[in-house]
Motif scaffolding. Structure first.
Motif, mmCIF file in Angstrom:
data_model
loop_
_atom_site.group_PDB
_atom_site.id
_atom_site.type_symbol
_atom_site.label_atom_id
_atom_site.label_comp_id
_atom_site.label_asym_id
_atom_site.label_seq_id
_atom_site.Cartn_x
_atom_site.Cartn_y
_atom_site.Cartn_z
ATOM 1 N N LEU A 1 0.811 -1.209 0.000
ATOM 2 C CA LEU A 1 0.000 0.000 0.000
ATOM 3 C C LEU A 1 0.849 1.265 0.000
ATOM 4 O O LEU A 1 0.317 2.360 0.209
ATOM 5 N N ALA A 2 2.147 1.139 -0.245
ATOM 6 C CA ALA A 2 3.034 2.294 -0.166
ATOM 7 C C ALA A 2 2.553 3.427 -1.064
ATOM 8 O O ALA A 2 2.574 4.602 -0.660
ATOM 9 N N ARG A 3 2.140 3.105 -2.253
ATOM 10 C CA ARG A 3 1.659 4.139 -3.178
ATOM 11 C C ARG A 3 0.372 4.770 -2.656
ATOM 12 O O ARG A 3 0.247 5.995 -2.589
ATOM 13 N N ALA A 4 -0.575 3.941 -2.260
ATOM 14 C CA ALA A 4 -1.867 4.454 -1.803
ATOM 15 C C ALA A 4 -1.731 5.312 -0.557
ATOM 16 O O ALA A 4 -2.555 6.209 -0.315
ATOM 17 N N ARG A 5 -0.702 5.049 0.244
ATOM 18 C CA ARG A 5 -0.533 5.809 1.482
ATOM 19 C C ARG A 5 -0.209 7.277 1.252
ATOM 20 O O ARG A 5 -0.280 8.077 2.196
ATOM 21 N N ARG A 6 0.157 7.667 0.057
ATOM 22 C CA ARG A 6 0.454 9.081 -0.197
ATOM 23 C C ARG A 6 -0.718 9.954 0.238
ATOM 24 O O ARG A 6 -0.514 11.063 0.732
ATOM 25 N N LEU A 7 -1.933 9.477 0.038
ATOM 26 C CA LEU A 7 -3.100 10.215 0.528
ATOM 27 C C LEU A 7 -4.121 9.223 1.018
ATOM 28 O O LEU A 7 -4.569 8.350 0.262
ATOM 29 N N SER A 8 -4.476 9.308 2.277
ATOM 30 C CA SER A 8 -5.515 8.444 2.825
ATOM 31 C C SER A 8 -6.584 9.300 3.484
ATOM 32 O O SER A 8 -6.341 10.450 3.857
ATOM 33 N N VAL A 9 -7.767 8.730 3.594
ATOM 34 C CA VAL A 9 -8.876 9.400 4.280
ATOM 35 C C VAL A 9 -9.007 8.763 5.653
ATOM 36 O O VAL A 9 -9.138 7.549 5.787
ATOM 37 N N ALA A 10 -8.972 9.597 6.669
ATOM 38 C CA ALA A 10 -8.901 9.124 8.043
ATOM 39 C C ALA A 10 -10.120 8.310 8.451
ATOM 40 O O ALA A 10 -11.231 8.558 7.980
ATOM 41 N N PRO A 11 -9.919 7.336 9.345
ATOM 42 C CA PRO A 11 -11.071 6.664 9.958
ATOM 43 C C PRO A 11 -11.800 7.648 10.864
ATOM 44 O O PRO A 11 -11.188 8.249 11.753
ATOM 45 N N GLU B 1 -7.224 6.047 -6.231
ATOM 46 C CA GLU B 1 -5.909 5.761 -5.666
ATOM 47 C C GLU B 1 -5.829 5.859 -4.143
ATOM 48 O O GLU B 1 -5.119 5.078 -3.509
ATOM 49 N N ALA B 2 -6.513 6.803 -3.547
ATOM 50 C CA ALA B 2 -6.359 7.063 -2.110
ATOM 51 C C ALA B 2 -6.701 5.831 -1.287
ATOM 52 O O ALA B 2 -7.576 5.039 -1.645
ATOM 53 N N LEU B 3 -6.012 5.690 -0.164
ATOM 54 C CA LEU B 3 -6.289 4.592 0.765
ATOM 55 C C LEU B 3 -7.439 5.001 1.677
ATOM 56 O O LEU B 3 -7.411 6.082 2.275
ATOM 57 N N LEU B 4 -8.444 4.161 1.781
ATOM 58 C CA LEU B 4 -9.621 4.442 2.602
ATOM 59 C C LEU B 4 -9.597 3.592 3.864
ATOM 60 O O LEU B 4 -9.074 2.466 3.856
ATOM 61 N N PRO C 1 -8.241 0.126 -2.516
ATOM 62 C CA PRO C 1 -7.702 -0.463 -1.288
ATOM 63 C C PRO C 1 -8.328 0.155 -0.041
ATOM 64 O O PRO C 1 -8.467 1.371 0.056
ATOM 65 N N VAL C 2 -8.684 -0.704 0.914
ATOM 66 C CA VAL C 2 -9.361 -0.256 2.119
ATOM 67 C C VAL C 2 -8.763 -0.968 3.329
ATOM 68 O O VAL C 2 -8.415 -2.150 3.269
ATOM 69 N N ALA C 3 -8.602 -0.206 4.422
ATOM 70 C CA ALA C 3 -7.987 -0.720 5.648
ATOM 71 C C ALA C 3 -9.015 -0.773 6.763
ATOM 72 O O ALA C 3 -9.926 0.057 6.835
ATOM 73 N N LEU C 4 -8.854 -1.754 7.641
ATOM 74 C CA LEU C 4 -9.713 -1.920 8.806
ATOM 75 C C LEU C 4 -9.001 -1.372 10.033
ATOM 76 O O LEU C 4 -7.891 -1.795 10.348
ATOM 77 N N GLN C 5 -9.647 -0.428 10.719
ATOM 78 C CA GLN C 5 -9.082 0.060 11.971
ATOM 79 C C GLN C 5 -9.752 -0.626 13.157
ATOM 80 O O GLN C 5 -10.977 -0.618 13.272
ATOM 81 N N LEU C 6 -8.933 -1.203 14.017
ATOM 82 C CA LEU C 6 -9.413 -1.886 15.207
ATOM 83 C C LEU C 6 -9.117 -1.070 16.459
ATOM 84 O O LEU C 6 -8.137 -0.329 16.519
ATOM 85 N N GLY C 7 -9.966 -1.249 17.465
ATOM 86 C CA GLY C 7 -9.726 -0.696 18.781
ATOM 87 C C GLY C 7 -9.652 -1.820 19.789
ATOM 88 O O GLY C 7 -10.409 -2.792 19.706
#
Length: 344
Positions: free
Chosen positions: A11-21, A40-43, A70-76
């Protein structure tokens, strides 16, 4: 994206711009809408607690459309075993990254011993990340603050990063503010503590082998580009935008060109057309239109007819049987207002 499995940091490329959880905002409908603006942005998902993933309605909590990638899961959480199990479940669902929340300052996370209060326990964070990393084959990352309450950020941030790096973590997203767990509300914690961008640049300069993304107070793509430029010989690896991207989503339509080398921008009207098949599919499943249109209210920000656009989406979407015709009327209100301005 075909190369997602082949790179050490896919995800190195997508990490240039991501939208915050963002809690109550970046749900699956929001992410699908944002994807209509940027390929392109990482969600990121909203934060989901590990116990909820393990014991709750997984499809409701974790389900998403393939177009969101590409989409990431944020855990707590703060229990390594629970986080490992939740991470495995997330990977099985198809997420491309598992991120641990070490930054949320709400009362709920304090009582549950997770979020920003974990900045006081870097070894526990490292233990959690080691468990997640052992459980999944996708990147395991950390989103943190620079410290909490009376901590010295120059100590607390580096302690957290170094402990996690020793556990195998190489990607960090840092909100460049302290969290004041005593005396400030979660809303105030997003604005009141001063930003310390210089500390994040120092972290990258002194830990060049780590991927460091910056978060907090980034309100425009001009600012994002500044963070990504090699000022003083230090180029951050990524920028995470939150409220600006949500409240003025049209800026995401410029991201692919400005930050990823794409050929052109995605206009707001084109984004609506791209989002349309998703809207139609969800409406056919019985999803209420306002659940989706609420994320679109800022799309026409600054344009003639923006107020009418918001009013139509807000008022008409709640009517029984409301469908895509509401979107069409809202878009037409903007076109008509722009035509009147041009003719004046």
């Amino acid at each position: 994206m075909s190369d997602l499995a082949s790179s050490p940091d896919p995800l190195a490329r997508a990490r240039r711009l991501s939208v915050a959880p963002m809690m109550d905002w970046t749900d699956r409908h929001c992410r699908a809408f944002h994807r209509a603006l940027s390929a392109e942005a990482l969600l990121y998902t909203e934060m989901v607690t590990a116990p909820a993933v393990i014991h709750g309605d997984r499809e409701r909590l974790l389900g998403f459309d393939a177009l969101e990638h590409p989409v990431a899961l944020q855990l707590g959480g703060s229990d390594p075993a629970q986080l490992a199990e939740a991470a495995r479940i997330g990977e099985d669902f198809g997420y491309h990254e598992i991120n641990l929340n070490v930054g949320c300052p709400s009362d709920r996370v304090q009582s549950g011993r997770f979020g920003a209060c974990l900045m006081r326990e870097p070894e526990l964070v490292a233990e959690c990340m080691a468990a997640i990393g052992d459980a999944v084959s996708i990147p395991a990352t950390v989103k943190c603050r620079i410290g909490v309450d009376d901590q010295d950020p120059e100590v607390s941030l580096f302690a957290t990063v170094d402990a996690c790096a020793a556990a195998g973590v190489s990607v960090f997203i840092v909100h460049a503010r302290k969290a004041w767990l005593k005396g400030l509300s979660p809303k105030e914690n997003r604005d009141v503590p001063p930003l310390d961008y210089a500390l994040i640049r120092r972290l990258k300069r002194e830990r060049p082998h780590l991927s460091i993304s910056i978060n907090g107070g980034v309100g425009s793509l001009d600012e994002a580009e500044t963070h990504l430029d090699a000022a003083d010989g230090v180029a951050l690896d990524g920028v995470m935008m939150g409220r600006a991207a949500y409240h003025e989503p049209a800026l995401l339509g410029q991201v692919d060109r400005r930050l990823f080398g794409g050929a052109r921008d995605i206009d707001a009207f084109e984004a609506l057309e791209r989002y349309r098949p998703y809207l139609a599919a969800r409406l056919a499943e019985g999803v209420a239109l306002p659940a989706m249109t609420r994320h679109m209210l800022g799309l026409m920000h600054g344009r003639p007819g923006a107020r009418a656009f918001r009013r139509i989406l807000t008022v008409e979407s709640i009517a029984a049987g409301a469908g895509l015709e509401v979107i069409d009327r809202a878009a037409e209100a903007v076109r008509e207002a722009e035509a009147r301005r041009e003719a004046a």
